[in-house]
Motif scaffolding. Structure first.
Motif, mmCIF file in Angstrom:
data_model
loop_
_atom_site.group_PDB
_atom_site.id
_atom_site.type_symbol
_atom_site.label_atom_id
_atom_site.label_comp_id
_atom_site.label_asym_id
_atom_site.label_seq_id
_atom_site.Cartn_x
_atom_site.Cartn_y
_atom_site.Cartn_z
ATOM 1 N N ASN A 26 4.225 -7.228 -5.366
ATOM 2 C CA ASN A 26 4.712 -6.014 -5.034
ATOM 3 C C ASN A 26 4.195 -5.585 -3.440
ATOM 4 O OD1 ASN A 26 6.099 -5.928 -7.372
ATOM 5 N ND2 ASN A 26 4.385 -4.625 -8.363
ATOM 6 N N SER A 27 3.907 -6.669 -2.637
ATOM 7 C CA SER A 27 3.845 -6.298 -1.268
ATOM 8 C C SER A 27 5.042 -5.804 -0.613
ATOM 9 C CB SER A 27 3.514 -7.877 -0.705
ATOM 10 O OG SER A 27 3.697 -7.554 0.676
ATOM 11 N N ILE A 28 4.612 -4.588 0.119
ATOM 12 C CA ILE A 28 5.654 -3.832 0.951
ATOM 13 C C ILE A 28 6.376 -5.032 1.916
ATOM 14 C CG2 ILE A 28 4.077 -3.031 2.588
ATOM 15 C CD1 ILE A 28 5.838 -0.365 2.078
ATOM 16 N N TYR A 29 5.615 -5.804 2.425
ATOM 17 C CA TYR A 29 6.079 -6.526 3.358
ATOM 18 C C TYR A 29 7.021 -7.747 2.772
ATOM 19 C CZ TYR A 29 2.459 -4.590 6.076
ATOM 20 O OH TYR A 29 1.736 -3.759 6.837
ATOM 21 N N ALA A 30 6.507 -7.961 1.569
ATOM 22 C CA ALA A 30 7.476 -9.112 0.951
ATOM 23 C C ALA A 30 8.854 -8.350 0.587
ATOM 24 C CB ALA A 30 6.900 -9.822 -0.401
ATOM 25 N N ASP A 31 8.735 -7.258 -0.074
ATOM 26 C CA ASP A 31 9.905 -6.475 -0.400
ATOM 27 C C ASP A 31 10.807 -5.942 0.838
ATOM 28 O OD1 ASP A 31 9.099 -6.053 -2.927
ATOM 29 O OD2 ASP A 31 8.375 -4.261 -2.858
ATOM 30 N N VAL A 32 10.113 -5.721 1.919
ATOM 31 C CA VAL A 32 11.107 -5.423 3.237
ATOM 32 C C VAL A 32 11.701 -6.895 3.696
ATOM 33 C CG1 VAL A 32 11.022 -4.973 5.666
ATOM 34 C CG2 VAL A 32 9.783 -3.595 4.409
ATOM 35 N N PHE A 33 11.171 -7.940 3.546
ATOM 36 C CA PHE A 33 11.674 -9.131 4.005
ATOM 37 C C PHE A 33 12.904 -9.530 3.027
ATOM 38 C CE2 PHE A 33 11.920 -13.667 3.042
ATOM 39 C CZ PHE A 33 12.092 -14.222 4.088
ATOM 40 N N LEU A 34 12.620 -9.243 1.456
ATOM 41 C CA LEU A 34 13.871 -9.684 0.597
ATOM 42 C C LEU A 34 14.871 -8.735 0.838
ATOM 43 C CD1 LEU A 34 12.103 -10.632 -2.819
ATOM 44 C CD2 LEU A 34 13.691 -12.115 -1.210
ATOM 45 N N PHE A 35 14.524 -7.212 1.310
ATOM 46 C CA PHE A 35 15.767 -6.330 1.298
ATOM 47 C C PHE A 35 16.622 -6.793 2.452
ATOM 48 C CE2 PHE A 35 17.550 -2.143 2.050
ATOM 49 C CZ PHE A 35 17.690 -1.774 0.660
ATOM 50 N N ALA A 36 15.883 -7.193 3.732
ATOM 51 C CA ALA A 36 16.467 -7.412 4.985
ATOM 52 C C ALA A 36 17.459 -8.613 4.783
ATOM 53 C CB ALA A 36 15.526 -7.569 5.993
ATOM 54 N N LEU A 37 16.862 -9.767 3.840
ATOM 55 C CA LEU A 37 17.460 -11.117 3.631
ATOM 56 C C LEU A 37 18.720 -10.823 2.964
ATOM 57 C CD1 LEU A 37 16.817 -13.942 4.340
ATOM 58 C CD2 LEU A 37 15.724 -14.136 1.901
ATOM 59 N N SER A 38 18.681 -9.925 1.959
ATOM 60 C CA SER A 38 19.803 -9.520 1.188
ATOM 61 C C SER A 38 20.761 -8.643 1.558
ATOM 62 C CB SER A 38 19.304 -9.353 -0.369
ATOM 63 O OG SER A 38 18.704 -7.995 -0.453
ATOM 64 N N THR A 39 20.395 -8.030 2.499
ATOM 65 C CA THR A 39 21.420 -6.879 2.857
ATOM 66 C C THR A 39 22.076 -7.157 4.176
ATOM 67 O OG1 THR A 39 19.768 -5.240 3.729
ATOM 68 C CG2 THR A 39 20.426 -4.997 1.276
ATOM 69 N N GLY A 40 21.218 -7.670 5.117
ATOM 70 C CA GLY A 40 21.788 -7.867 6.619
ATOM 71 C C GLY A 40 21.511 -6.761 7.481
ATOM 72 N N MET A 41 20.741 -5.644 6.832
ATOM 73 C CA MET A 41 20.613 -4.383 7.451
ATOM 74 C C MET A 41 19.458 -4.422 8.802
ATOM 75 S SD MET A 41 20.254 -2.050 4.215
ATOM 76 C CE MET A 41 19.862 -0.675 5.057
ATOM 77 N N ARG A 42 19.742 -3.518 9.648
ATOM 78 C CA ARG A 42 18.896 -3.564 10.822
ATOM 79 C C ARG A 42 17.551 -2.903 10.358
ATOM 80 N NH1 ARG A 42 23.760 -2.513 12.764
ATOM 81 N NH2 ARG A 42 24.404 -3.641 14.404
ATOM 82 N N ALA A 43 16.476 -3.115 11.177
ATOM 83 C CA ALA A 43 15.004 -2.425 10.941
ATOM 84 C C ALA A 43 15.143 -1.264 10.654
ATOM 85 C CB ALA A 43 14.193 -3.024 12.031
#
Length: 171
Positions: A26-43
């Motif tokens: 549950n690393s916040i950085y891993a979650d941000v990475f996966l979220f960005a990878l799966s949604t294509g959203m901007r920072a």
């Protein structure tokens, strides 16, 4: 330069993001990475996302993103992976406002900083010899979606996706 990530690279990156953040899960950085990878959203769209923004419509999770510069709102349907991240983070952090909220004493109550995320992405990118940025994650998202679905029309890139923008992001 290839901006997409193989399954092995994603696995390595997630493992390393957890390691550099001192967390085995549950690393916040891993979650941000996966979220960005799966949604294509901007920072900014990801890091400013609040739990209160997530709604349910027609048995799908959607959320409203307001683009301040343009004064536009858009509703984005969340893939299952992104929705699972939101649900897990909500259950682990019931008092947080932001999905990706900082837990440091100095920044508590604010979203995790873009600088902090970029720093971890750069550190891990150096370890795997891959440039990890929100832009490269958007490129990966589009490349994967085009291979998978072959139809760029429904691809979420912007409020008004154009053929030119789709071509640019699917290199």
């Amino acid at each position: 330069m290839d901006m997409s990530f193989s399954d092995e690279e994603v696995t390595d990156i997630l493992r390393l993001l957890k390691k550099v953040s001192g967390r085995t899960e549950n690393s916040i950085y891993a979650d941000v990475f996966l979220f960005a990878l799966s949604t294509g959203m901007r920072a900014g769209e990801i890091l400013e996302l609040k739990f209160s923004d997530v709604k349910f419509e027609d048995e799908q999770a959607v959320f409203n993103v307001t683009k301040a510069r343009q004064g536009l709102s858009m509703y984005i349907h969340l893939p299952d992976l992104a929705f699972d991240i939101i649900q897990r983070r909500r259950s682990q952090n019931p008092n947080d406002t932001y999905v990706f909220e900082s837990n440091t004493n100095r920044s508590k109550g604010n979203p995790i900083s873009r600088i902090s995320v970029h720093r971890k992405f750069k550190e891990v990118g150096g370890m795997v010899q891959k440039k990890i940025t929100f832009n490269s994650l958007r490129h990966h998202y589009v490349t994967y979606a085009l291979k998978e679905f072959q139809d760029p029309v429904g691809l979420r890139l912007d409020t008004t996706p154009s053929k030119k923008m789709t071509k640019l992001y699917s290199r």
